[in-house]
Design a protein around this motif. Sequence first.
Motif, PDB file in Angstrom:
ATOM      1  N   SER A  15       3.846  12.300  11.629  1.00  0.00           N
ATOM      2  CA  SER A  15       2.969  11.162  11.370  1.00  0.00           C
ATOM      3  C   SER A  15       3.460   9.946  12.148  1.00  0.00           C
ATOM      4  O   SER A  15       4.661   9.756  12.329  1.00  0.00           O
ATOM      5  N   PRO A  16       2.529   9.118  12.605  1.00  0.00           N
ATOM      6  CA  PRO A  16       2.911   7.951  13.406  1.00  0.00           C
ATOM      7  C   PRO A  16       3.702   6.934  12.589  1.00  0.00           C
ATOM      8  O   PRO A  16       3.575   6.843  11.371  1.00  0.00           O
ATOM      9  N   LEU A  17       4.495   6.169  13.296  1.00  0.00           N
ATOM     10  CA  LEU A  17       5.350   5.176  12.657  1.00  0.00           C
ATOM     11  C   LEU A  17       4.533   4.103  11.947  1.00  0.00           C
ATOM     12  O   LEU A  17       4.925   3.616  10.886  1.00  0.00           O
ATOM     13  N   TRP A  18       3.360   3.755  12.496  1.00  0.00           N
ATOM     14  CA  TRP A  18       2.555   2.695  11.878  1.00  0.00           C
ATOM     15  C   TRP A  18       2.069   3.104  10.496  1.00  0.00           C
ATOM     16  O   TRP A  18       1.892   2.249   9.630  1.00  0.00           O
ATOM     17  N   LYS A  19       1.886   4.410  10.257  1.00  0.00           N
ATOM     18  CA  LYS A  19       1.474   4.868   8.925  1.00  0.00           C
ATOM     19  C   LYS A  19       2.588   4.640   7.913  1.00  0.00           C
ATOM     20  O   LYS A  19       2.329   4.271   6.775  1.00  0.00           O
ATOM     21  N   HIS A  20       3.823   4.849   8.331  1.00  0.00           N
ATOM     22  CA  HIS A  20       4.957   4.607   7.442  1.00  0.00           C
ATOM     23  C   HIS A  20       5.039   3.118   7.096  1.00  0.00           C
ATOM     24  O   HIS A  20       5.259   2.750   5.940  1.00  0.00           O
ATOM     25  N   PHE A  21       4.864   2.274   8.120  1.00  0.00           N
ATOM     26  CA  PHE A  21       4.897   0.834   7.877  1.00  0.00           C
ATOM     27  C   PHE A  21       3.707   0.379   7.041  1.00  0.00           C
ATOM     28  O   PHE A  21       3.835  -0.542   6.225  1.00  0.00           O
ATOM     29  N   ALA A  22       2.557   1.006   7.226  1.00  0.00           N
ATOM     30  CA  ALA A  22       1.381   0.652   6.425  1.00  0.00           C
ATOM     31  C   ALA A  22       1.621   0.978   4.955  1.00  0.00           C
ATOM     32  O   ALA A  22       1.285   0.180   4.073  1.00  0.00           O
ATOM     33  N   TRP A  23       2.218   2.128   4.675  1.00  0.00           N
ATOM     34  CA  TRP A  23       2.546   2.479   3.288  1.00  0.00           C
ATOM     35  C   TRP A  23       3.578   1.526   2.717  1.00  0.00           C
ATOM     36  O   TRP A  23       3.481   1.089   1.572  1.00  0.00           O
ATOM     37  N   LEU A  24       4.594   1.201   3.502  1.00  0.00           N
ATOM     38  CA  LEU A  24       5.620   0.266   3.056  1.00  0.00           C
ATOM     39  C   LEU A  24       5.005  -1.085   2.727  1.00  0.00           C
ATOM     40  O   LEU A  24       5.299  -1.682   1.692  1.00  0.00           O
ATOM     41  N   ALA A  26       1.836  -1.699   1.960  1.00  0.00           N
ATOM     42  CA  ALA A  26       0.944  -1.560   0.808  1.00  0.00           C
ATOM     43  C   ALA A  26       1.734  -1.560  -0.500  1.00  0.00           C
ATOM     44  O   ALA A  26       1.338  -2.214  -1.473  1.00  0.00           O
ATOM     45  N   ILE A  27       2.851  -0.862  -0.518  1.00  0.00           N
ATOM     46  CA  ILE A  27       3.681  -0.835  -1.728  1.00  0.00           C
ATOM     47  C   ILE A  27       4.274  -2.207  -1.993  1.00  0.00           C
ATOM     48  O   ILE A  27       4.300  -2.689  -3.129  1.00  0.00           O
ATOM     49  N   TRP A  28       4.744  -2.889  -0.938  1.00  0.00           N
ATOM     50  CA  TRP A  28       5.295  -4.237  -1.087  1.00  0.00           C
ATOM     51  C   TRP A  28       4.221  -5.194  -1.602  1.00  0.00           C
ATOM     52  O   TRP A  28       4.469  -5.977  -2.522  1.00  0.00           O
ATOM     53  N   LEU A  29       3.019  -5.137  -1.030  1.00  0.00           N
ATOM     54  CA  LEU A  29       1.934  -6.017  -1.447  1.00  0.00           C
ATOM     55  C   LEU A  29       1.538  -5.769  -2.899  1.00  0.00           C
ATOM     56  O   LEU A  29       1.309  -6.720  -3.661  1.00  0.00           O
ATOM     57  N   ALA A  30       1.496  -4.525  -3.314  1.00  0.00           N
ATOM     58  CA  ALA A  30       1.163  -4.198  -4.703  1.00  0.00           C
ATOM     59  C   ALA A  30       2.220  -4.725  -5.662  1.00  0.00           C
ATOM     60  O   ALA A  30       1.895  -5.264  -6.729  1.00  0.00           O
ATOM     61  N   SER A  31       3.486  -4.611  -5.284  1.00  0.00           N
ATOM     62  CA  SER A  31       4.546  -5.089  -6.182  1.00  0.00           C
ATOM     63  C   SER A  31       4.558  -6.607  -6.266  1.00  0.00           C
ATOM     64  O   SER A  31       4.703  -7.168  -7.358  1.00  0.00           O
TER      65      SER A  31
END
Length: 54
Positions: A15-24, A26-31
Motif C-alpha cells: 500500500s502507498p505511503l500516503w494511505k498510511h499517513f491518511a489513516w494516521l 484520520a485517527i489523530w483528527l478523531a482523537s
Amino acid sequence: MEQTASRDSAETENSPLWKHFAWLFAIWLASVSSVIILAEAIRFLMSAAGLKTH
C-alpha cells in the motif's frame, strides 16, 4: 488461515505511503475532535450549574 495472514501483510507492504499517513491523520483528527467535544460538554455543564470560567 495462513494464506489470509500472508495476503494481509502483502497488502500492507504494497500500500502507498500516503494511505498510511491518511489513516494516521484520520485517527489523530478523531482523537483531537473527541477531546474538544468532551471539553466543551464539560464546560457547558459547568456553566449550566452556575460555575463560570473567569
